[in-house]
Design a protein around this motif. Structure first.
Motif, PDB file in Angstrom:
ATOM      1  N   CYS A 191       0.756  -1.101   0.023  1.00  0.00           N
ATOM      2  CA  CYS A 191       0.104  -0.079  -0.136  1.00  0.00           C
ATOM      3  C   CYS A 191       0.913   1.225  -0.136  1.00  0.00           C
ATOM      4  O   CYS A 191       1.952   1.268   0.546  1.00  0.00           O
ATOM      5  N   THR A 192       0.297   2.269  -0.761  1.00  0.00           N
ATOM      6  CA  THR A 192       1.238   3.488  -0.809  1.00  0.00           C
ATOM      7  C   THR A 192       0.208   4.633  -1.048  1.00  0.00           C
ATOM      8  O   THR A 192      -0.903   4.500  -1.029  1.00  0.00           O
ATOM      9  N   ASP A 193       0.764   5.782  -1.504  1.00  0.00           N
ATOM     10  CA  ASP A 193      -0.245   6.986  -1.897  1.00  0.00           C
ATOM     11  C   ASP A 193      -0.310   7.001  -3.308  1.00  0.00           C
ATOM     12  O   ASP A 193      -1.634   6.925  -3.705  1.00  0.00           O
ATOM     13  N   VAL A 194       0.960   6.911  -4.185  1.00  0.00           N
ATOM     14  CA  VAL A 194       0.551   6.826  -5.789  1.00  0.00           C
ATOM     15  C   VAL A 194       1.284   5.611  -6.269  1.00  0.00           C
ATOM     16  O   VAL A 194       2.493   5.452  -5.924  1.00  0.00           O
ATOM     17  N   VAL A 195       0.409   4.667  -6.963  1.00  0.00           N
ATOM     18  CA  VAL A 195       1.019   3.867  -7.734  1.00  0.00           C
ATOM     19  C   VAL A 195       1.186   4.047  -9.178  1.00  0.00           C
ATOM     20  O   VAL A 195       0.384   4.602  -9.941  1.00  0.00           O
ATOM     21  N   ILE A 196       2.458   4.095  -9.602  1.00  0.00           N
ATOM     22  CA  ILE A 196       2.802   4.384 -11.039  1.00  0.00           C
ATOM     23  C   ILE A 196       3.464   3.023 -11.761  1.00  0.00           C
ATOM     24  O   ILE A 196       4.312   2.555 -11.181  1.00  0.00           O
ATOM     25  N   ILE A 197       2.479   2.724 -12.852  1.00  0.00           N
ATOM     26  CA  ILE A 197       2.910   1.514 -13.390  1.00  0.00           C
ATOM     27  C   ILE A 197       3.723   1.897 -14.657  1.00  0.00           C
ATOM     28  O   ILE A 197       3.258   2.447 -15.634  1.00  0.00           O
ATOM     29  N   GLY A 198       4.899   1.572 -14.996  1.00  0.00           N
ATOM     30  CA  GLY A 198       5.749   1.666 -15.945  1.00  0.00           C
ATOM     31  C   GLY A 198       6.792   2.908 -15.538  1.00  0.00           C
ATOM     32  O   GLY A 198       6.651   4.097 -15.050  1.00  0.00           O
ATOM     33  N   GLY A 199       8.246   2.401 -15.641  1.00  0.00           N
ATOM     34  CA  GLY A 199       9.199   3.521 -15.299  1.00  0.00           C
ATOM     35  C   GLY A 199      10.033   3.882 -16.288  1.00  0.00           C
ATOM     36  O   GLY A 199      11.241   4.136 -16.267  1.00  0.00           O
TER      37      GLY A 199
END
Length: 528
Positions: free
Chosen positions: A6-14
């Motif tokens: 769990c986190t605040d912002v999930v970013i898929i793709g680096g």
């Protein structure tokens, strides 16, 4: 058993946009989970091996402060770590490879090192966590919200459920959109839908810009590094594009100044006046060094000769997608073999057997980039769609560059459409410098999913200029900042755009972190 994070912002793709988004969200105080399919962050600049395509004002204007910081850090990296000549070291606009595609052609490994430096304070303190070799496989939704993204780790097959307040899609093909049921478009729109003069009469979702699997090579005079004959070499040796009378493996390609005509190229700089491709994307120039480190120059094969447009990666079966990925690699290997054995030389001979694949430059065994350069992804249907009419110099006419009240950044590049997979259209349309409207970053329905790369609400033609490095970085930075602002102020992105108080506050935050929202009158007068 499935893990959960769990986190605040999930970013898929680096890739480039995802990295910029993670940096922005972390700077704004949010915790970030960032996933990457390969083991290198940075996308275009690193794993895809594409030096930055930029506009002519880039040294002074037209990008975010963090992108300019990246560029400065690249030059400083060379000054700190390479034995440069005095003139190179003192050059404020050092171009490490002296390539002519960009004012900053450099090695992908240097870009990777610089990105790691920029992320280090947040990665080392745990504010950003990066999951490598990871791809999305499932998205949970409830109504108009994403509630979780399940990713799979490629080496172990393990599944991890990622949960956050906001989810950013920065994958190269925008893979979250279909998984989450987000309204989107792919391929070519119809002229009836967009009113664009260069659009197709009928929409074709499979008609997408070509991809390129880049390779790195050097040249050793009198050497022989000829590879085994690629299995698809005979096919590509005879393949003639619909817009040409020459095979794709030839020194003739579309002329950027008039794509209805062909232009002759050659391998190396010469006195006959034929344009050379060797120094086009050159990333290593030993002439800048005070001591020898390398056998010679290194260049990247990202030419019209290995643009792959035999089929798309989106909208096809997994088997057909893999076939196209494999064939794109085969095309590039065929180009290498052709250069080594058959390419006509200006002296009347054929072949340059001293061409040598340099996998060490790209972190691979075979000399090809870790991932293909993908120019076009799925694109959200957003509150505002950028079209050819918004950017084309001819269509804008006396109105000049278009300004947006809700701008979140600026950029500039010709509408550069590489040959597409069905119609094989290609064009290079002069542009006005453009702005990035916030409305193009907000989906028409989904409330907590945002685009963070070349997947904003724009047409295929507008994508021809909005897909380049500085703009993708700017889009990622704007999306990461938007997610952070929405969390901090407990407001949804639509309300940020529609409420003057929030729009001005969000834009003020962008300005404080060095995002240029508008081109100045002086800059626009200078481009006319």
């Amino acid at each position: 058993m499935e893990q959960e994070k769990c986190t605040d912002v999930v970013i898929i793709g680096g890739g480039l946009g995802g990295t910029a988004a993670a940096l922005a969200a972390a700077k704004a105080g949010q915790r970030v989970l960032l996933t990457e399919e390969t083991d290198w962050l940075g996308g275009q600049l690193t794993s895809q091996a594409v030096p930055p395509d930029e506009h002519r004002w880039i040294e002074q204007s037209g990008c975010t402060a963090s992108y300019r910081e990246f560029r400065s850090r690249v030059r400083d990296y060379y000054r700190r770590n390479y034995p440069l000549t005095e003139s190179a070291r003192c050059n404020p606009i050092l171009n490490p490879g002296n390539g002519w595609v960009s004012r900053l052609t450099h090695e992908p490994k240097v870009a990777l090192a610089v990105l790691h430096e920029m992320l280090a304070p947040y990665v080392n303190t745990g504010r950003i966590e990066v999951l490598y070799h990871t791809v999305p496989v499932h998205v949970d939704t409830a109504g108009d919200r994403v509630t979780g993204v399940t990713v799979q780790e490629g080496r172990t097959g393990g599944l991890i459920k990622l949960r956050g307040a906001y989810y950013l899609d920065a994958t190269e093909c925008s893979d979250l959109l279909p998984l989450a049921g987000v309204e989107h478009v792919s391929g070519a729109e119809s002229r009836r839908e967009t009113g664009e003069p260069h659009a197709l009469e009928e929409a074709d979702p499979l008609d997408m810009q070509s991809i390129t699997h880049v390779a790195a090579v050097d040249y050793v005079h009198d050497g022989n590094f000829t590879i085994s004959r690629p299995r698809e070499y005979d096919y590509w040796r005879q393949y003639v594009p619909s817009f040409s009378s020459y095979p794709i493996l030839s020194w003739y390609a579309s002329d950027a100044n008039d794509t209805s005509k062909l232009k002759e190229f050659t391998m190396f700089p010469n006195e006959q006046g034929v344009v050379s491709l060797w120094d086009y994307r050159r990333i290593v120039d030993p002439e800048l060094w005070s001591e020898p480190l390398n056998d010679g120059e290194v260049t990247l094969l990202n030419w019209a000769l290995n643009d792959y447009y035999a089929g798309p990666l989106i909208g096809v079966s997994p088997e057909e997608r893999q076939q196209h990925l494999d064939s794109a690699r085969q095309l590039t290997l065929s180009l290498v073999y052709w250069l080594q054995t058959e390419a006509p030389r200006l002296d009347g001979g054929r072949g340059y057997p001293g061409v040598r694949l340099r996998g060490d430059v790209l972190g691979t065994d075979d000399g090809l980039a870790k991932a293909p350069y993908i120019r076009e992804s799925r694109r959200i249907r957003g509150l505002y769609t950028v079209t050819e009419q918004d950017v084309s110099k001819e269509l804008r006419g006396a109105k000049g560059a278009k300004r947006y009240k809700d701008s979140v950044g600026v950029g500039s590049y010709h509408l550069d459409l590489h040959p597409t997979t069905v119609s094989q259209r290609t064009f290079y349309i002069p542009n006005h410098p453009y702005e990035i409207p916030l409305g193009s970053l907000i989906p028409v329905r989904m409330k907590n999913l945002l685009p963070a790369c070349k997947n904003i609400s724009m047409t295929q033609i507008a994508n021809g200029c909005y897909r380049l490095h500085p703009t993708e970085w700017n889009i990622g930075e704007a999306s990461g900042t938007l997610a952070a602002y929405a969390i901090a102020n407990q407001v949804e992105p639509t309300a940020v755009r529609e409420t003057d108080e929030h729009l001005q506050s969000y834009q003020a935050q962008l300005i404080r972190q060095g995002v240029q929202l508008h081109w100045t009158d002086a800059e626009l007068e200078g481009e006319c």
